[in-house]
Design an enzyme around this catalytic site. Structure first.
Site, PDB file in Angstrom:
ATOM      1  N   ASP A  54       0.861  -1.178   0.000  1.00 17.36           N
ATOM      2  CA  ASP A  54       0.000   0.000   0.000  1.00 17.36           C
ATOM      3  C   ASP A  54       0.904   1.236   0.000  1.00 17.36           C
ATOM      4  O   ASP A  54       2.107   1.136   0.225  1.00 17.36           O
ATOM      5  CB  ASP A  54      -0.882  -0.038   1.257  1.00 17.36           C
ATOM      6  CG  ASP A  54      -1.774   1.180   1.374  1.00 17.36           C
ATOM      7  OD1 ASP A  54      -2.320   1.609   0.355  1.00 17.36           O
ATOM      8  OD2 ASP A  54      -1.901   1.704   2.499  1.00 17.36           O
ATOM      9  N   ASP A  94      -1.288  -0.904   6.142  1.00 17.05           N
ATOM     10  CA  ASP A  94      -1.471  -0.373   7.488  1.00 17.05           C
ATOM     11  C   ASP A  94      -2.927  -0.133   7.865  1.00 17.05           C
ATOM     12  O   ASP A  94      -3.213   0.173   9.018  1.00 17.05           O
ATOM     13  CB  ASP A  94      -0.716   0.963   7.626  1.00 17.05           C
ATOM     14  CG  ASP A  94      -1.415   2.088   6.887  1.00 17.05           C
ATOM     15  OD1 ASP A  94      -1.783   1.888   5.713  1.00 17.05           O
ATOM     16  OD2 ASP A  94      -1.601   3.162   7.482  1.00 17.05           O
ATOM     17  N   ASP A 146      -6.522  -2.789   3.668  1.00 18.47           N
ATOM     18  CA  ASP A 146      -5.438  -3.675   3.231  1.00 18.47           C
ATOM     19  C   ASP A 146      -5.576  -5.087   3.787  1.00 18.47           C
ATOM     20  O   ASP A 146      -4.772  -5.959   3.465  1.00 18.47           O
ATOM     21  CB  ASP A 146      -4.077  -3.106   3.674  1.00 18.47           C
ATOM     22  CG  ASP A 146      -3.815  -1.721   3.126  1.00 18.47           C
ATOM     23  OD1 ASP A 146      -4.097  -1.511   1.936  1.00 18.47           O
ATOM     24  OD2 ASP A 146      -3.339  -0.854   3.885  1.00 18.47           O
TER      25      ASP A 146
END
Length: 1062
Positions: free
Chosen positions: A337, A708, A712
């Site tokens: 990400d 995080d 995700d």
């Protein structure tokens, strides 16, 4: 495997066929089962205590209009539960009343999703105005869906019975709930109706046991175990057939062998079954326990690593999954990400464009731009509307302290930055009570009534609120979102070119952009739409889809007010970490919801991609499906043509194009994924992230996903290895991951140090476990050839049990401390990770080497032992002890030779165990009933015994040492060179220095060097300089040692060999 050993143990209870005492199998089996059962029983007991404490906690409920205490386990669906400040929510509740007159309360959800910011929960509109004493008598019906684990969604309806409300239907959302394990904060009391209890709560539904992940090493061990089992069956059949022939021919000629003339019908099975029991030790019974133990230690090493401790957030690294550490050393793709993973997720308002005027370009900070400050002071209408949208269109909660200072609680860092920026420009959000918002502008308070909230979703990519200005009673629609979600909603004829250019400019600077718009609504238009919105809001099925359709009916003909630009800085060490891991042969994909140009600029800043002319970006985009297909074909053709050129190619694709490709052109995209080392996927949804991970896994690549945030989680759980960062978006990703770290830069050490060491140690331990079992088994087989192929055992039961469980297991467990290279060397030369990625230390070829070594050592031990004592009158137990001693000597030297570094603990384990062998057997030799009475004493007094041991060690280890010396001296691998550098000079040589020392091996390395990561082969041999000539995994690196010579491109013309059918 446990079933196999249980079957063997049961067969040994048949006295007619067992060659040894059943205790030789039952003892280790019971020990292994006891260890596993004890661990599981301990875990179950701790869970029982935790459940008991939670179930017996006292809570307030309303029964027959009276408040009383009951235990939490006695709460039933429909019970009215009362909570006081700081109480834990015992089950999932629908909020119906609070101590706040506005009908709101604050909850802490850290135990549920890891987010530390307080969340606001509101009572349903049907309960507004009810007095506390009325809540004791309230009656009604709540229609809710079946229990699920989605903590961000609750589509239900409430219908209260008269006299409370006239049977009206009221929609319920997740904002009207209090979920189990949350805590009530900053609110005196709250009251709710239980809707889900026990294991049906959202927390209970999410407690399911995750599916175990099979590592590449475990898969290889399973294959090798299967091969050994087939070999065992062949040996049993051959020896069983030979034994029956010898029994019917030669045995009957011997006077000392007496077989009955007629045996039972199963007589032909007796000798084969005896050999099956004799050869069952080919598969080591202790390998599972040994691997589980060392893997647990690998996880603890990660937990204890002080260099991976984040001092900024006081966050240590943590291994939640103790079974896959060795897979870290074989990672081939990292999918990451962007926001909060590569960046700090600390949003700072930097620039803006309002009505075509750009602010903040010169100073880099719009809040200090004199022109913007003057426009605010002069009450320029467009600027005030822009600031109003920034202030109101959000989910931010203002909190006033005792001193009167206002702070904000926001679920989104972007919203927090916008509201704080507006406050610095004198448009201050001061209150949000129920449906009323208070805004202070230059000392005057403006009140707005919130009529409806059109919530943000990953599909809509925008958020809107409908408010009524309490000063002039106008109804306003305020919207903010991504440019592709807002610009198409502009009213016909509005010139938005300036805004488009501003978005492009800000994206080129790596800034996050949001577009703001508004329009005034007519009363009749809003009333008509409000009715449709209420119907969609009360739908129990497909509510999200119906709401999106209704929202689309209102969000049009907007006046675009401007664009905001927010900075999200890179984390420290991100560029260096990515550069190092790319040298290690790891490919990177960035999966982000940000716009394309922003993602590209961040990728350039963090060494994700190279700038021109070294690098080249290929774009896959289009406004129609045909354009997307042509773009994909063009990029794929370019990749094929330039695959042999030393150019860093990467492709960029957006979410819409990706959706088209994954549905209809998956095969072509899979080929592109194999050819490219880097990809940037923009505007992707959480489900698309998970699909991309699954696509790479289908091509047999080892994937690692790192993120995080909650968006995700699906990607992290789908990957072979999931890594979560304990960031500002909470701990939801970290809790769902196999490993959690405080910063992205710790990923380098997690992979290069912990992953590589774990792979090396597990590869040695697993193969050594087979080796030591095969040695003793081959000796048994050789003895059978000298004993009429009868299936008799040379070793007694106690010796066999002690050999497997104690004598050979303890020394090898110290391999968890072994380091072939220092951590400093590994971090400086990440290219050596190629060995792990290619499976150089554990594959059929290396196993064949250990297999051959075990056969050779068995021949040495047996032949030397039997010839040394052939002319002497000795007991069978005495010959057995000589052969067992020879095995112990060889085991000690083999473990010592295979170790690369030594500690006091390792010396104690190896040589202490060696001495313990003699001490224990001397003690056993003093027991008359043990079957070994005086044997060890007699042997130790004989010079011939010690000469035999020295001869076994010399003959057994001589060829092994010679081969090692030859490879180390004349066929040195890069690891050998680095080891020499460490031991001879005490420093780490640079690659340039190593180049001058490797002239003699350059020619051999050149034929197998890594050219480009896109040039993959079905089977790749990275460095034909270590123990295995045919590794089974591919190496995928991009950078090579400086002294490697480029090899001819060997790109397969068909990528289908590199991936499975999709």
């Amino acid at each position: 495997m446990n079933q196999y050993f249980l079957l063997i143990a049961c067969l040994q209870l048949w006295s007619l066929i067992t060659p040894v005492n059943p205790a030789s199998t039952w003892g280790p089996l019971i020990f292994i089962f006891a260890v596993s059962a004890t661990k599981e029983a301990w875990d179950d007991y701790n869970r029982y205590l935790s459940d008991k404490q939670a179930n017996e906690k006292e809570v307030w409920v309303v029964k027959e209009g009276i408040r009383k205490h009951i235990q939490a386990q006695d709460i039933r669906v429909g019970s009215i539960v009362w909570l006081r400040e700081n109480d834990e929510v015992p089950c999932d509740l629908v909020l119906i009343g609070t101590s706040e007159p506005q009908g709101i309360c604050y909850v802490e959800t850290a135990a549920l999703d890891g987010e530390t910011d307080l969340k606001t929960r509101v009572i349903p509109s049907a309960c507004i105005g009810l007095a506390p004493e009325q809540l004791h008598k309230i009656k009604g019906v709540i229609e809710c869906p079946n229990p699920d684990k989605d903590i961000r969604r609750f589509d239900a309806n409430m219908r209260l019975f008269p006299p409370f409300i006239d049977n009206d239907l009221c929609p319920l959302t997740i904002n009207n709930t209090l979920l189990q394990s949350c805590y009530l904060r900053n609110t005196e009391w709250a009251c709710g109706v239980a809707v889900y209890t026990g294991n049906e709560t959202k927390l209970g539904m999410s407690r399911g046991v995750p599916e175990p992940k099979l590592t590449a090493v475990d898969a290889m061990i399973d294959k090798l175990t299967g091969a050994i089992f087939l070999f065992q069956i062949v040996v049993v059949i051959v020896l069983g057939f030979s034994g029956n022939i010898w029994k019917d021919t030669e045995a009957r000629k011997q006077w000392y062998v007496k077989y009955p003339d007629e045996g039972p019908w199963y007589e032909l099975l007796i000798i084969p079954l005896r050999f099956e029991l004799l050869c069952s030790i080919m598969i080591p019974i202790s390998i599972k326990v040994s691997l589980d133990l060392v893997k647990s230690l690998y996880a603890k090493f990660i937990d204890w690593d002080e260099e991976m401790y984040d001092n900024d957030t006081n966050t240590p690294s943590h291994a939640a999954n103790t079974a896959i550490s060795e897979d870290l050393g074989q990672v081939e793709y990292i999918l990451t990400d962007k926001t909060g993973t590569l960046t700090e997720n600390r949003m700072i308002f930097r620039r803006c464009c309002i009505s075509g005027i750009v602010y903040g370009n010169e100073s880099g900070d719009a809040l200090k731009d004199v022109e913007l400050l003057n426009a605010v002071a002069k009450n320029v209408p467009d600027v005030l509307r822009f600031l109003t949208v920034m202030t109101i269109c959000n989910t931010v909660i203002p909190i006033r302290s005792n001193s009167g200072a206002i702070s904000y609680k926001a679920q989104s860092q972007d919203e927090d930055a916008l509201v704080n920026a507006a406050a610095r420009l004198h448009m201050v959000l001061i209150s949000k009570n129920g449906n009323t918002i208070g805004v202070n502008f230059n000392g005057s308070v403006i009140q707005y009534e919130i009529l409806d909230v059109l919530e943000f979703t990953s599909d809509r990519k925008r958020m809107s609120v409908v408010v009524r200005d309490c000063q002039n009673e106008k109804i306003l629609l305020l919207s903010k979102g991504a440019d592709e979600a807002i610009f198409p909603c502009a009213y016909p004829g509005q010139q938005i070119r300036t805004f488009v250019d501003a978005v492009e400019q800000y994206a080129q600077l790596g800034l996050r952009t949001l577009c703001l718009g508004w329009r005034e609504l007519k009363d009749d238009e809003y009333e008509e739409w409000s009715h449709m919105f209420k119907e969609a809001s009360t739908a129990l099925f497909d509510r999200e889809w119906k709401l999106a359709e209704v929202c689309q009916r209102l969000e049009h003909d907007l006046e675009i007010l401007g664009v905001t630009a927010i900075e999200d800085r890179l984390q420290d060490g991100v560029p260096e970490t990515i550069e190092t891991l790319r040298k290690a042969g790891i490919n990177f994909w960035m999966l982000t919801g940000d716009k394309q140009n922003t993602a590209i600029q961040i990728a350039l800043l963090c060494n994700f991609i190279s700038s021109e002319p070294k690098g080249q970006l290929l774009f896959i985009n289009g406004k129609s499906e045909d354009e997307v297909v042509r773009s994909l074909e063009r990029v794929l053709l370019t990749m094929r043509i330039t695959s042999s050129e030393p150019k860093d190619l990467a492709f960029v694709v957006d979410g819409w194009a990706l959706e088209v490709i994954l549905k209809q052109y998956r095969e072509a995209f899979t080929e592109l994924a194999i050819l490219s080392r880097t990809a940037i996927c923009c505007r992707v949804t959480p489900s698309q992230k998970a699909q991309l991970v699954e696509l790479l896994k289908s091509c047999d690549y080892r994937t690692l996903a790192i993120g995080d945030g909650g968006n995700d989680v699906r990607m992290i759980q789908q990957a072979d290895i999931g890594v979560g960062i304990s960031g500002r978006e909470g701990l939801q990703a970290a809790r769902a991951a196999d490993y959690s770290i405080g910063k992205f830069r710790f990923l380098k050490r997690l992979i290069l140090v912990h992953g590589r060491y774990s792979y090396n140690r597990t590869a040695f331990l697993s193969q050594y476990s087979f080796y030591k079992s095969l040695v003793i088994c081959f000796i048994q087989i050789l003895f059978s050839l000298f004993s009429g192929v009868s299936g008799s055992s040379l070793f007694n039961s106690v010796s066999l049990m002690a050999y497997n469980v104690f004598y050979t297991s303890i020394p090898v467990l110290t391999s968890v401390l072994d380091k072939d290279l220092t951590e400093k060397t590994v971090m400086q030369h990440p290219q050596i990770l190629f060995y792990c990625q290619a499976g150089r230390l554990l594959n059929p070829s290396t196993f064949a080497g250990w297999f051959g070594r075990s056969l050779y050592h068995a021949l040495v031990v047996f032949l030397i032992s039997i010839h040394a004592y052939a002319g002497e009158k000795c007991e069978m137990e005495e010959l057995s002890m000589v052969a067992l001693s020879g095995c112990i000597w060889l085991q000690a030297f083999v473990v010592t030779l295979e170790m690369n570094s030594f500690t006091i603990l390792q010396h104690l384990a190896i040589w202490g165990n060696f001495v313990a062998f003699y001490v224990i057997n001397c003690i056993v030799s003093t027991i008359p009933s043990a079957g070994m009475y005086t044997i060890m004493f007699r042997l130790c007094k004989q010079p011939s015994y010690w000469i035999t041991m020295v001869l076994i060690a010399a003959v057994g280890m001589g060829p092994v040492l010679a081969i090692k010396y030859f490879r180390y001296t004349y066929r040195s691998s890069a690891i050998n060179i680095l080891q020499q550098a460490e031991r001879s000079r005490g420093i780490i040589f640079s690659m340039g220095t190593l180049e001058s020392q490797l002239k003699s091996v350059e020619k051999d390395v050149a034929s197998l060097s890594i050219t480009q990561p896109k040039n993959r082969n079905p089977v790749y041999e990275p460095l034909l300089l270590s123990d295995s000539p045919t590794p089974t995994r591919r190496s995928i690196g991009s950078s090579t040692f400086d002294f490697f010579q480029p090899a001819q491109s060997r790109l397969s013309t068909s990528y289908s060999r590199n991936c499975k059918n999709n």
